[in-house]
Design an enzyme around this catalytic site. Structure first.
Site, short mmCIF file in Angstrom:
data_model
loop_
_atom_site.label_atom_id
_atom_site.label_comp_id
_atom_site.label_asym_id
_atom_site.label_seq_id
_atom_site.Cartn_x
_atom_site.Cartn_y
_atom_site.Cartn_z
N TYR A 212 -15.38 0.94 -6.44
CA TYR A 212 -16.65 1.62 -6.17
C TYR A 212 -17.62 1.45 -7.33
CZ TYR A 212 -13.73 3.34 -2.49
OH TYR A 212 -12.88 3.38 -1.41
N LYS B 230 0.86 -1.19 0.00
CA LYS B 230 0.00 0.00 0.00
C LYS B 230 0.90 1.23 0.00
CE LYS B 230 -3.55 2.43 2.60
NZ LYS B 230 -4.58 2.33 3.63
N LYS C 77 1.30 9.95 5.70
CA LYS C 77 1.45 8.55 6.15
C LYS C 77 2.73 7.91 5.61
CE LYS C 77 -3.54 7.95 6.83
NZ LYS C 77 -4.69 7.02 6.78
N LYS D 218 -2.25 -1.46 -3.77
CA LYS D 218 -3.11 -0.29 -3.68
C LYS D 218 -2.27 0.98 -3.72
CE LYS D 218 -6.14 1.87 -0.34
NZ LYS D 218 -6.65 1.84 1.01
N SER E 70 -10.40 5.53 -4.32
CA SER E 70 -11.35 6.64 -4.46
C SER E 70 -10.92 7.67 -5.49
CB SER E 70 -11.54 7.30 -3.09
OG SER E 70 -10.29 7.73 -2.56
N ARG F 285 -10.85 9.76 2.25
CA ARG F 285 -10.72 10.41 3.57
C ARG F 285 -11.87 11.40 3.76
NH1 ARG F 285 -4.08 11.03 3.27
NH2 ARG F 285 -3.69 8.79 3.16
N GLU G 54 7.47 -6.79 0.89
CA GLU G 54 6.28 -6.65 1.73
C GLU G 54 5.35 -7.85 1.54
OE1 GLU G 54 5.32 -4.78 4.07
OE2 GLU G 54 6.33 -2.84 3.94
C1 PBG Z 1 -6.86 3.62 5.67
C2 PBG Z 1 -7.45 3.35 4.35
C3 PBG Z 1 -7.37 4.22 3.25
C4 PBG Z 1 -8.07 3.63 2.20
C5 PBG Z 1 -8.55 2.39 2.66
N1 PBG Z 1 -8.15 2.24 3.99
C6 PBG Z 1 -6.80 5.57 3.12
C7 PBG Z 1 -5.55 5.90 3.78
O1 PBG Z 1 -4.63 5.09 3.87
O2 PBG Z 1 -5.47 7.03 4.23
C8 PBG Z 1 -8.22 4.26 0.86
C9 PBG Z 1 -9.28 3.75 -0.04
C10 PBG Z 1 -9.60 4.66 -1.16
O3 PBG Z 1 -8.98 5.71 -1.38
O4 PBG Z 1 -10.53 4.31 -1.90
N2 PBG Z 1 -6.66 2.58 6.53
#
Ligand code: PBG
Length: 331
Positions: free
Chosen positions: A319, A200, A223, A254, A280, A210, A239
């Protein structure tokens, strides 16, 4: 090799008709490839469209079954559950994550009773529950890995007890898969699956998510001390390898489209169930361009999803899942 020469060989021949195009297609998208991420919250009788994700709604729990019913009817195999925790239930340690009556646990019980055949994937990470929006806890100004892992274990057992089938740690702490697997084994929860967000990345494409969960405004800093650097590919393989050794049943890459090379490398190297998350921001880009009439939404949707299959993904969190499933079913 099967290399021919023009004019005896003309690759356009097989493209002339729909029937040959269908016969020679190397990859196909199927409803079974789709996982639908959903957002829900406290309150009653309310559905709110996420401003940066046109067509995506966040619903109150009383609306959840009706919200999910079309997806169940279309045969989508699984949902990924994302609760929006109200600000007054958030704190520095994400305590609410361990509450057996928190939103995701109530949602899981409700959905299991209503749609027993539907797989439930639970998000394991503290960010929906912390008042600072990070996926872990702070000690002396840094996200403390090992303290966070302990809390993730507690969160995982809590979700498993509520009927979550697949725990999906999205936090990127080191060692959390092994710790969660050991705790599940100690409880004899041997069938609970782990879908690790193994690779990720610290990505700009999570912005709309968010917003959907109300953690964007809260987030202090970024992050990058736990999510991966977009510059790195070899590190993603490390990983994934660690998570597999620690007991992950499935792994995820991701975001999706900017990281198709990673999906391909993971699949080629490990040959394990590998999922892509079309996040998203990817959804928002397609919807925004389509909203302006700049691209054809349905074609862009199907093309982007098929690309994940071609890259080697076993399935996609998207989505678009209900809309794609409708198109695939010809409904
Ligand atoms: C956080 C989390 C995130 C998403 C899924 N779980 C965002 C982040 O790491 O800040 C993102 C999913 C998306 O953008 O559709 N645990």
């Amino acid at each position: 090799m099967t290399v021919g020469r023009y004019p005896a060989t003309r690759l356009r021949r097989n493209r002339q008709d729909d029937f040959t195009r269908r016969l020679v297609a190397e990859h196909r998208l199927h409803v079974d490839d789709l996982i639908w991420p959903i957002f829900f919250t406290e309150g009653a009788a309310t559905e709110t469209e996420v401003a940066s994700m046109p067509g995506v709604r966040r619903v109150t729990l009383d609306r959840l079954a009706a919200h999910v019913e079309p997806a169940a009817r279309l045969g989508i195999p699984a949902l990924a559950l994302f609760p929006m925790t109200p600000p007054e239930r958030r704190d520095a340690e994400g305590t609410e994550a361990g509450n057996p009556d928190n939103l995701i646990c109530r949602a899981a019980r409700l959905l299991k009773a209503e749609f027993p055949q539907l797989g439930l994937i639970g998000d394991v990470a503290l960010d929906p529950y912390t008042d600072h929006g990070h996926d872990g806890v702070f000690r002396d100004g840094v996200i403390d890995n090992d303290d966070t892992v302990g809390l993730l274990v507690r969160q995982s057992l809590n979700q498993a007890a509520a009927g979550i089938d697949v725990l999906a740690p999205s936090d990127m702490m080191d060692g959390r898969i092994g710790a969660i697997r050991a705790a599940l084994d100690a409880e004899r929860l041997i069938h609970v699956r782990l879908m690790s967000y193994a690779a990720k990345y610290a990505s700009a494409f999570y912005g709309p998510f968010r917003d959907a969960l109300g953690s964007g405004g809260l987030l202090r800093g970024d992050k990058r001390t736990y999510q991966m650097d977009p510059a790195n590919g070899d590190e993603a393989l490390r990983e994934v390898e660690l998570d597999l050794l620690e007991g992950a049943d499935m792994v995820m890459v991701k975001p999706g489209m900017p990281y198709l090379d990673i999906i391909r490398r993971v699949r080629d190297r490990f040959a394990v169930p590998t999922f892509a998350y079309q996040v998203s921001g990817e959804y928002a880009m397609i919807m925004a361009a389509a909203g302006h009439g700049w691209i054809d939404r349905d074609r862009a949707m199907m093309e982007s999803l098929l690309a994940f299959k071609r890259a080697g993904a076993s399935g996609v969190l998207t989505y678009f899942a209900p809309d794609a499933a409708r198109m695939l079913r010809g409904a």
